[in-house]
Design an enzyme around this catalytic site. Structure first.
Site, PDB file in Angstrom:
ATOM      1  N   ASP A  48       0.833  -1.208   0.000  1.00  0.00           N
ATOM      2  CA  ASP A  48       0.000   0.000   0.000  1.00  0.00           C
ATOM      3  C   ASP A  48       0.867   1.258   0.000  1.00  0.00           C
ATOM      4  OD1 ASP A  48      -2.286   1.501   0.020  1.00  0.00           O
ATOM      5  OD2 ASP A  48      -2.721   1.192   2.152  1.00  0.00           O
ATOM      6  N   ASN A  51     -10.516  -3.053  -6.594  1.00  0.00           N
ATOM      7  CA  ASN A  51      -9.701  -2.125  -7.405  1.00  0.00           C
ATOM      8  C   ASN A  51     -10.259  -1.922  -8.813  1.00  0.00           C
ATOM      9  OD1 ASN A  51      -6.469  -3.142  -5.993  1.00  0.00           O
ATOM     10  ND2 ASN A  51      -7.834  -1.476  -5.379  1.00  0.00           N
TER      11      ASN A  51
HETATM   12  C1  FPP Z   1      -2.036   0.169  -3.304  1.00  0.00           C
HETATM   13  O1  FPP Z   1      -1.511   1.475  -3.353  1.00  0.00           O
HETATM   14  C2  FPP Z   1      -1.475  -0.609  -4.382  1.00  0.00           C
HETATM   15  C3  FPP Z   1      -2.204  -1.125  -5.419  1.00  0.00           C
HETATM   16  C4  FPP Z   1      -3.657  -0.973  -5.531  1.00  0.00           C
HETATM   17  C5  FPP Z   1      -1.583  -1.868  -6.513  1.00  0.00           C
HETATM   18  C6  FPP Z   1      -0.333  -2.632  -6.186  1.00  0.00           C
HETATM   19  C7  FPP Z   1       0.441  -2.741  -7.436  1.00  0.00           C
HETATM   20  C8  FPP Z   1       1.789  -2.698  -7.548  1.00  0.00           C
HETATM   21  C9  FPP Z   1       2.667  -2.672  -6.382  1.00  0.00           C
HETATM   22  C10 FPP Z   1       2.488  -2.658  -8.871  1.00  0.00           C
HETATM   23  C11 FPP Z   1       2.188  -3.771  -9.821  1.00  0.00           C
HETATM   24  C12 FPP Z   1       2.253  -5.129  -9.236  1.00  0.00           C
HETATM   25  C13 FPP Z   1       3.034  -6.133  -9.698  1.00  0.00           C
HETATM   26  C14 FPP Z   1       2.937  -7.481  -9.092  1.00  0.00           C
HETATM   27  C15 FPP Z   1       3.994  -5.941 -10.785  1.00  0.00           C
HETATM   28  P1  FPP Z   1      -2.514   2.695  -3.522  1.00  0.00           P
HETATM   29  O2  FPP Z   1      -2.512   3.085  -4.951  1.00  0.00           O
HETATM   30  O3  FPP Z   1      -3.854   2.353  -2.964  1.00  0.00           O
HETATM   31  O4  FPP Z   1      -1.806   3.782  -2.662  1.00  0.00           O
HETATM   32  P2  FPP Z   1      -2.518   4.970  -1.863  1.00  0.00           P
HETATM   33  O5  FPP Z   1      -3.326   4.333  -0.770  1.00  0.00           O
HETATM   34  O6  FPP Z   1      -1.353   5.727  -1.354  1.00  0.00           O
HETATM   35  O7  FPP Z   1      -3.349   5.718  -2.857  1.00  0.00           O
END
Ligand code: FPP
Length: 263
Positions: A30, A78
């Site tokens: 996250d 998501n």
């Molecule tokens: C949460 O951060 C993260 C995600 C919804 C996506 C996770 C994806 C990756 C780490 C990259 C791609 C994955 C792979 C396996 C190559 P957020 O966007 O919710 O962060 P925030 O809460 O700060 O907005």
């Protein structure tokens, strides 16, 4: 009062008498968006840096001898993010599967997925299925990507299939035990018990990740945003884990006796 033998069944699959390394680590990655925001960059850049952290952490986990690593890469919820962000995440996943193919195969890593992967676009599913098949016999580490994954969704699916077996006369209601439920939850069936659940970015929630599997997992929360998470952060979480006493509802003395029996 005579001391009865410890109910070792509670501990089955969890204890590692040789050391204190978790067998199975799950990570809620996250903070990509906040990381990007803090730098005045688009959220997409945060996800790209997040993908770099995935590479770093997979390599570190393999080198450290973790048996299974599950990364919560895309939740069932998501899909409701803005379409351009969903598209970017899908493109990143495809790129990861293609670019990391060599690293995964050369290092004896087995790729598996959990979640409603039929919902993923074909341009992600195709390299994903190909790599799952190509790595199926690998045994050094299992890398599990949770994709279009929701813990409630997985439990609901298990309930539906159990109910169908009862309707079909293949299963007695009284025969439904936690083990039977686990056998109907794919992640519980194909992965070792979850020992350590890490969440980055300071949030202290499970957010529909491994709801069933987290029953006895140790939880580790860190303020570090996922794009900044590296080998040292993983080591810090593992060190913290190694200092915990896991009792699984038993007493310390019982756990100690079980450990003595295992060595
Ligand atoms: C949460 O951060 C993260 C995600 C919804 C996506 C996770 C994806 C990756 C780490 C990259 C791609 C994955 C792979 C396996 C190559 P957020 O966007 O919710 O962060 P925030 O809460 O700060 O907005």
């Amino acid at each position: 009062m005579s001391s009865s033998p410890p109910p070792a069944a509670n501990l089955a699959g969890h204890l590692d008498p040789a050391g204190n390394l978790p067998r199975h680590v799950g990570i809620i990655m996250d903070g990509n968006g906040r990381w990007a925001n803090a730098q005045g960059l688009p959220r997409e850049v945060g996800h790209e840096r997040g993908a770099d952290s995935v590479r770093t952490v997979v390599r570190a986990a393999r080198e450290l001898g973790i048996e299974a690593l599950t990364l919560f890469a895309f939740s069932s919820q998501n899909w409701d993010r803005p379409p351009q962000e969903v598209f970017h995440l899908m493109a990143l996943l495809r790129r990861y599967l293609i670019e990391e193919r060599g690293e995964i195969l050369d290092n004896d890593i087995r790729l598996v997925t959990v979640g409603e992967t039929h919902r993923l676009p074909a341009y992600v599913r195709e390299p994903m299925v190909e790599l799952i098949e190509a790595s199926a016999t690998h045994s050094r580490m299992t890398l599990c990507l949770a994709l279009s994954y929701g813990g409630r969704e997985m439990i609901t699916d298990a309930v539906r299939r159990i109910a169908q077996e009862v309707v079909d006369g293949a299963l007695e209601v009284d025969a439904i035990t936690p083990d039977v439920v686990s056998q109907h939850i794919e992640s519980s069936r194909i992965l070792p018990p979850l020992d350590l659940l890490i969440r980055t970015s300071g949030e202290r929630r499970i957010s529909n990740f491994f709801l069933w599997e987290a029953a006895y997992a140790e939880l580790f929360f860190t303020e570090t945003l996922w794009p900044d998470f590296n080998r040292e952060n993983l080591l810090e979480a593992l060190a913290d884990y190694s200092r915990r006493e896991r009792r699984f509802g038993l007493t310390s003395a019982q756990v100690e006796a079980s450990l003595q029996e295992e060595v």
